[in-house]
Write an enzyme that holds these catalytic residues in place. Structure first.
Site, PDB file in Angstrom:
ATOM      1  N   THR A 159       5.325  -7.927  -8.115  1.00 20.52           N
ATOM      2  CA  THR A 159       4.785  -7.250  -7.590  1.00 20.52           C
ATOM      3  C   THR A 159       5.292  -6.264  -7.847  1.00 20.52           C
ATOM      4  O   THR A 159       6.305  -6.583  -7.864  1.00 20.52           O
ATOM      5  CB  THR A 159       5.183  -8.221  -6.320  1.00 20.52           C
ATOM      6  OG1 THR A 159       6.183  -8.610  -5.936  1.00 20.52           O
ATOM      7  CG2 THR A 159       3.794  -9.480  -5.570  1.00 20.52           C
ATOM      8  N   LEU A 160       4.520  -5.170  -8.652  1.00 22.55           N
ATOM      9  CA  LEU A 160       4.877  -3.817  -9.246  1.00 22.55           C
ATOM     10  C   LEU A 160       4.964  -2.578  -7.299  1.00 22.55           C
ATOM     11  O   LEU A 160       4.327  -3.350  -6.114  1.00 22.55           O
ATOM     12  CB  LEU A 160       4.038  -3.610  -9.972  1.00 22.55           C
ATOM     13  CG  LEU A 160       4.385  -4.499 -10.681  1.00 22.55           C
ATOM     14  CD1 LEU A 160       2.825  -3.441 -11.700  1.00 22.55           C
ATOM     15  CD2 LEU A 160       5.229  -4.294 -11.679  1.00 22.55           C
ATOM     16  N   ASN A 161       5.601  -2.066  -7.625  1.00 19.74           N
ATOM     17  CA  ASN A 161       6.503  -1.161  -5.993  1.00 19.74           C
ATOM     18  C   ASN A 161       4.613  -0.681  -6.692  1.00 19.74           C
ATOM     19  O   ASN A 161       3.918  -0.291  -7.436  1.00 19.74           O
ATOM     20  CB  ASN A 161       6.678   0.427  -6.419  1.00 19.74           C
ATOM     21  CG  ASN A 161       8.883  -0.412  -6.906  1.00 19.74           C
ATOM     22  OD1 ASN A 161       8.536  -1.728  -5.372  1.00 19.74           O
ATOM     23  ND2 ASN A 161       9.905  -0.104  -7.020  1.00 19.74           N
TER      24      ASN A 161
ATOM     25  N   GLY B  19      -0.330  -3.307  -7.185  1.00 22.12           N
ATOM     26  CA  GLY B  19      -0.602  -4.458  -8.581  1.00 22.12           C
ATOM     27  C   GLY B  19       0.797  -6.105  -9.045  1.00 22.12           C
ATOM     28  O   GLY B  19       1.291  -5.626  -7.863  1.00 22.12           O
TER      29      GLY B  19
ATOM     30  N   ASP C 198       4.265 -12.741   1.707  1.00 18.98           N
ATOM     31  CA  ASP C 198       4.137 -13.759   1.906  1.00 18.98           C
ATOM     32  C   ASP C 198       3.016 -14.432   1.446  1.00 18.98           C
ATOM     33  O   ASP C 198       2.336 -15.346   0.973  1.00 18.98           O
ATOM     34  CB  ASP C 198       4.888 -13.630   3.323  1.00 18.98           C
ATOM     35  CG  ASP C 198       6.179 -13.660   3.126  1.00 18.98           C
ATOM     36  OD1 ASP C 198       7.032 -13.565   2.419  1.00 18.98           O
ATOM     37  OD2 ASP C 198       6.412 -13.004   4.442  1.00 18.98           O
TER      38      ASP C 198
END
Length: 296
Positions: free
Chosen positions: A201-203, A206, A234
């Site tokens: 998961t991207l900061n 996305g 989660d």
């Protein structure tokens, strides 16, 4: 005999979350502008979504012989999560206290009963998938090896835990955020991980995904006002697990994860956003996220 679609293994905490205008200085008392009190624990948050979506779920963990422990068991039973793998021990249940100012978060945890969880491998042998989050390295190694030997697929939200390469190769779905991946591998090159499938998961929203065939896709994020990011990862995990267990591609499953994370960050508390699948389908349609629910 297969009893469960998914068994979660992880901590069971009581979350105390305070939304702050600013953090206190040394020896200073400040008032929170809002507060939330509720049940938490990373793998437990994921299982809560999956049970609400109708999957047959179980859990392995430990709680104290106290009101918090009773609340965990009652909550899971209400959702239909089997609690046969949860030990009740004479140690206080785990507690997590978080102070949140915008996207800045400070957390203090007391593991308590969580230190006493034990994996019942007879119980684990009755599932087709196991999800791990917030576990010590020795538990991860034991469970991944057992699952690999018994034809059980594994998803692992690794966090900062160490993972030996020979174990990483056996993980079906490795889940990390961008910062964790960069610290572990030094870049965002998804080929550096030996897990069969990888989700990062991207900061800012996305995700990048790499499937077992080496195909890499970027899943676009959804713009949302972040109230509290607790449990967003989660929720994302739950979407991925639900999707792949229903035969979706990893990219499609990650899109569902993105919708669940989008819902979560707009609420205070990890489980406040948990809603039935019908509502999730509607939100996906409203936000233009294509999901294969109608596919035969």
């Amino acid at each position: 005999m297969v009893r469960f679609d998914v068994v979660g293994i992880g901590n069971l905490n009581y979350d105390i979350i305070m939304l702050m205008e600013r953090f206190p200085e040394f020896h200073e008392k400040v008032n929170a502008k809002e507060a939330f009190f509720g049940l938490g624990g990373a793998a437990a948050n994921t299982i809560s979504w999956l049970a609400t979506f109708g999957l047959k779920t179980g859990y392995i963990g430990a709680v104290g012989r106290d009101e918090i422990g009773e609340a965990h068991l009652a909550y899971f039973k209400k959702l239909g999560v089997d609690t046969g793998g949860i030990k009740v021990v004479d140690v206080p249940s785990g507690v997590a206290v978080a102070m949140i100012r915008g996207e800045d978060k400070r957390i203090v945890k007391y593991p308590g009963a969580n230190r006493m969880k034990e994996v019942d491998f007879n119980y684990l042998s009755t599932t087709r998938h196991v999800h791990l989050s917030s576990n010590p390295p020795e538990t991860i190694v034991e469970v991944v090896n057992f699952a690999s030997d018994n034809g059980i697929t594994v998803s692992l939200d690794i966090g900062e835990a160490e993972l030996p390469p020979e174990i990483e190769r056996k993980v079906d779905y490795l889940m990390m955020n961008e910062d964790e991946y960069r610290r572990k591998f030094g870049s965002l090159d998804l080929s550096l991980s030996e897990a069969r499938n990888l989700v990062v998961t991207l900061n800012g929203g996305g995700a990048l995904v790499r499937d077992e065939y080496g195909n890499v896709h970027e899943v676009r994020g959804l713009s949302a006002k972040v109230v509290d990011s607790t449990g967003a990862g989660d929720s994302f995990d739950a979407g991925v697990i639900y999707g792949v267990l229903n035969g979706w591609s990893l990219e499609e499953a990650a899109r569902l994860g993105m919708v669940l994370a989008y819902l979560t960050v707009q609420k205070v508390g990890a489980r406040s956003a948990v809603v039935p699948l019908e509502r999730v389908v509607k939100v996906a349609e409203e936000t233009g996220i294509e999901l294969p629910f109608s596919r035969p």
